[in-house]
Design an enzyme around this catalytic site. Structure first.
Site, PDB file in Angstrom:
ATOM      1  N   GLY A   8       0.787  -1.231   0.078  1.00  0.00           N
ATOM      2  CA  GLY A   8      -0.096   0.076   0.052  1.00  0.00           C
ATOM      3  C   GLY A   8       0.959   1.408  -0.144  1.00  0.00           C
ATOM      4  O   GLY A   8       0.242   2.340   0.606  1.00  0.00           O
ATOM      5  N   GLY A  11      -0.359   4.883  -1.058  1.00  0.00           N
ATOM      6  CA  GLY A  11      -1.555   5.138  -0.132  1.00  0.00           C
ATOM      7  C   GLY A  11      -1.004   6.313   0.696  1.00  0.00           C
ATOM      8  O   GLY A  11      -0.028   6.603   0.995  1.00  0.00           O
ATOM      9  N   ALA A 121      -3.511  -4.077  14.207  1.00  0.00           N
ATOM     10  CA  ALA A 121      -3.767  -3.305  15.188  1.00  0.00           C
ATOM     11  C   ALA A 121      -4.923  -2.204  14.412  1.00  0.00           C
ATOM     12  O   ALA A 121      -4.506  -1.379  13.551  1.00  0.00           O
ATOM     13  CB  ALA A 121      -2.552  -2.456  15.694  1.00  0.00           C
ATOM     14  N   HIS A 151     -14.595  13.485  14.399  1.00  0.00           N
ATOM     15  CA  HIS A 151     -13.667  13.384  13.452  1.00  0.00           C
ATOM     16  C   HIS A 151     -14.019  14.392  11.996  1.00  0.00           C
ATOM     17  O   HIS A 151     -14.921  15.295  12.042  1.00  0.00           O
ATOM     18  CB  HIS A 151     -13.797  11.863  12.636  1.00  0.00           C
ATOM     19  N   HIS A 152     -13.197  14.192  11.322  1.00  0.00           N
ATOM     20  CA  HIS A 152     -13.106  15.024  10.024  1.00  0.00           C
ATOM     21  C   HIS A 152     -14.474  15.029   9.187  1.00  0.00           C
ATOM     22  O   HIS A 152     -14.931  14.004   9.290  1.00  0.00           O
ATOM     23  CB  HIS A 152     -12.042  14.871   9.024  1.00  0.00           C
ATOM     24  N   LYS A 155     -15.487  11.455   7.139  1.00  0.00           N
ATOM     25  CA  LYS A 155     -15.774  10.087   7.626  1.00  0.00           C
ATOM     26  C   LYS A 155     -17.007   9.600   7.233  1.00  0.00           C
ATOM     27  O   LYS A 155     -18.008  10.282   7.536  1.00  0.00           O
ATOM     28  CB  LYS A 155     -15.503  10.136   9.116  1.00  0.00           C
ATOM     29  N   GLY A 161     -14.692   3.365  14.922  1.00  0.00           N
ATOM     30  CA  GLY A 161     -13.994   2.052  15.523  1.00  0.00           C
ATOM     31  C   GLY A 161     -13.641   2.237  16.762  1.00  0.00           C
ATOM     32  O   GLY A 161     -13.683   1.288  17.493  1.00  0.00           O
ATOM     33  N   THR A 162     -12.877   3.083  17.200  1.00  0.00           N
ATOM     34  CA  THR A 162     -12.245   3.443  18.427  1.00  0.00           C
ATOM     35  C   THR A 162     -13.448   3.793  19.331  1.00  0.00           C
ATOM     36  O   THR A 162     -13.105   3.042  20.463  1.00  0.00           O
ATOM     37  CB  THR A 162     -11.320   4.584  18.218  1.00  0.00           C
TER      38      THR A 162
HETATM   39  P1  NAD Z   1      -5.470   4.959   0.880  1.00  0.00           P
HETATM   40  O1  NAD Z   1      -6.500   4.541  -0.014  1.00  0.00           O
HETATM   41  O2  NAD Z   1      -4.691   6.144   0.668  1.00  0.00           O
HETATM   42  O3  NAD Z   1      -4.381   3.689   0.432  1.00  0.00           O
HETATM   43  C1  NAD Z   1      -4.438   2.315   0.286  1.00  0.00           C
HETATM   44  C2  NAD Z   1      -3.470   1.816  -0.697  1.00  0.00           C
HETATM   45  O4  NAD Z   1      -3.427   0.722  -0.963  1.00  0.00           O
HETATM   46  C3  NAD Z   1      -3.753   2.449  -2.103  1.00  0.00           C
HETATM   47  O5  NAD Z   1      -2.683   3.024  -2.452  1.00  0.00           O
HETATM   48  C4  NAD Z   1      -3.945   1.315  -2.954  1.00  0.00           C
HETATM   49  O6  NAD Z   1      -3.579   1.426  -4.264  1.00  0.00           O
HETATM   50  C5  NAD Z   1      -3.255   0.218  -2.160  1.00  0.00           C
HETATM   51  N1  NAD Z   1      -3.585  -1.194  -2.587  1.00  0.00           N
HETATM   52  C6  NAD Z   1      -4.666  -1.674  -2.810  1.00  0.00           C
HETATM   53  N2  NAD Z   1      -4.719  -2.888  -2.956  1.00  0.00           N
HETATM   54  C7  NAD Z   1      -3.258  -3.270  -2.908  1.00  0.00           C
HETATM   55  C8  NAD Z   1      -2.605  -4.721  -2.783  1.00  0.00           C
HETATM   56  N3  NAD Z   1      -3.063  -5.714  -2.952  1.00  0.00           N
HETATM   57  N4  NAD Z   1      -1.403  -4.579  -2.550  1.00  0.00           N
HETATM   58  C9  NAD Z   1      -0.946  -3.423  -2.199  1.00  0.00           C
HETATM   59  N5  NAD Z   1      -1.318  -2.220  -2.121  1.00  0.00           N
HETATM   60  C10 NAD Z   1      -2.742  -2.245  -2.304  1.00  0.00           C
HETATM   61  O7  NAD Z   1      -5.934   4.392   2.557  1.00  0.00           O
HETATM   62  P2  NAD Z   1      -5.364   5.115   3.815  1.00  0.00           P
HETATM   63  O8  NAD Z   1      -5.957   6.379   4.339  1.00  0.00           O
HETATM   64  O9  NAD Z   1      -3.645   4.923   3.637  1.00  0.00           O
HETATM   65  O10 NAD Z   1      -5.742   3.986   4.829  1.00  0.00           O
HETATM   66  C11 NAD Z   1      -5.410   2.261   4.527  1.00  0.00           C
HETATM   67  C12 NAD Z   1      -5.886   1.456   5.377  1.00  0.00           C
HETATM   68  O11 NAD Z   1      -5.435   2.024   6.780  1.00  0.00           O
HETATM   69  C13 NAD Z   1      -7.506   1.697   5.807  1.00  0.00           C
HETATM   70  O12 NAD Z   1      -7.806   0.430   6.104  1.00  0.00           O
HETATM   71  C14 NAD Z   1      -7.643   2.594   7.065  1.00  0.00           C
HETATM   72  O13 NAD Z   1      -8.756   2.267   7.764  1.00  0.00           O
HETATM   73  C15 NAD Z   1      -6.460   2.058   7.919  1.00  0.00           C
HETATM   74  N6  NAD Z   1      -5.849   2.985   8.730  1.00  0.00           N
HETATM   75  C16 NAD Z   1      -5.270   2.405   9.966  1.00  0.00           C
HETATM   76  C17 NAD Z   1      -4.961   3.321  11.109  1.00  0.00           C
HETATM   77  C18 NAD Z   1      -4.393   2.462  12.294  1.00  0.00           C
HETATM   78  O14 NAD Z   1      -3.699   3.255  13.067  1.00  0.00           O
HETATM   79  N7  NAD Z   1      -4.271   1.120  12.186  1.00  0.00           N
HETATM   80  C19 NAD Z   1      -4.632   4.534  10.821  1.00  0.00           C
HETATM   81  C20 NAD Z   1      -5.295   5.213   9.474  1.00  0.00           C
HETATM   82  C21 NAD Z   1      -5.850   4.412   8.613  1.00  0.00           C
END
Ligand code: NAD
Length: 262
Positions: A8, A11, A121, A151-152, A155, A161-162
């Protein structure tokens, strides 16, 4: 040096993780995977001083000898990436949200039998993890509790979820709550949503990021526990800690609590 690959990478979170790993003195960023951004150089994503190009397939991690893979993608992709990690002996640190209880139980079995470990996590902000723990500790000593999450304005889900996880943990920690005094609900929703009996109020406001306040009350005193996330970098200390510690925790670990020793 811990050799790290990122799923990812193109992203919002993935590119922030690439930068944080690249800047960590004890880590080396060795591979970046994102099929929708394949072929671009990491410096185009703001990761300077590396020659790495974003690859389309997970095999790039094996080719580069990654020991730990970080996943911030979408749940369908993360599911496949986790299984790939288990099959290839690569430790996995997953921030992607949306895994259900049953699926986590299945993944626990997969990693029980695997040569590598996984940590999933839903919140990597250490302050948010502590907020939930502090709320759980406070619960038995108070008569009333309410949660306000803010939140912003993009959303799409409410409550967060938290907030749901916090309410569940508060409800598990205490059943002794004062009765809601409301007899005349003048406007629908005025007392918020009830999550396991805990009122949860969701605020959506342009300019906010992710914030939560847990309010406790009893005779003559109140306790407020508040956490504010003002930037995506707030998740990075938790992600880097998980990368450092995942090797020491066999099988599947859910949440940062155990890693933090809570
Ligand atoms: P985003 O859409 O900006 O990024 C996701 C990326 O994943 C995209 O660039 C997409 O092309 C890529 N992707 C899709 N399929 C893929 C694959 N098979 N292999 C590799 N890459 C792939 O989203 P984001 O804002 O970065 O959020 C991503 C996730 O993280 C969401 O599920 C969000 O809820 C979660 N998140 C978790 C936390 C945490 O603390 N755990 C914090 C923020 C966001």
């Amino acid at each position: 040096m811990i050799r790290v690959g990122v799923f990812g990478a193109g992203g919002r979170m993935g590119s922030t993780v690439c930068r944080a790993v690249h800047e960590a003195p004890d880590m080396e960023l060795v591979a970046a995977v994102d099929p929708h951004h394949a072929g671009i150089d990491l410096h185009q994503l703001g990761v300077h001083g590396t020659q790495i190009q974003v690859a389309a397939k997970a095999s790039a991690l094996a080719d580069a000898g990654a020991e730990v893979a970080v996943d911030f993608t979408v749940v369908d992709a993360a599911r496949e990436n986790l299984r790939w990690c288990a099959q290839h002996g690569v430790h996995a640190v997953v921030g992607t949200t949306g895994f259900g209880e049953a699926e986590l139980a299945e993944l626990a079995e997969v990693f029980e039998a695997a040569a590598s470990n996984a940590l999933v996590a839903p919140n990597f902000a250490i302050g948010a993890v502590l907020m939930m723990r502090f709320a759980e500790l406070a619960a038995p000593y108070f008569d009333s509790v309410e949660i306000i999450e803010l939140h912003h304005d993009q959303k799409v889900d409410a409550p967060s979820g938290t907030a749901i996880a916090t309410a569940q943990r508060i409800a598990a920690a205490s059943k002794e709550w004062a009765e809601d005094p409301t007899r005349n609900l003048v406007a629908e929703g005025a007392r918020g949503a009830s999550v396991e009996g805990v009122p949860v109020h969701a605020v959506r406001l342009r300019g906010l990021v992710a914030h939560q306040e847990v309010l406790f009350g009893t005779t003559g005193q109140q306790l407020s526990i508040r956490h504010d996330t003002t930037d995506r970098t707030s998740f990075m200390p938790g992600v880097l800690l998980a990368i450092r510690k995942v090797r020491e925790h066999p099988g599947l670990t859910v949440g940062l609590d155990r890693i933090l020793g809570l």
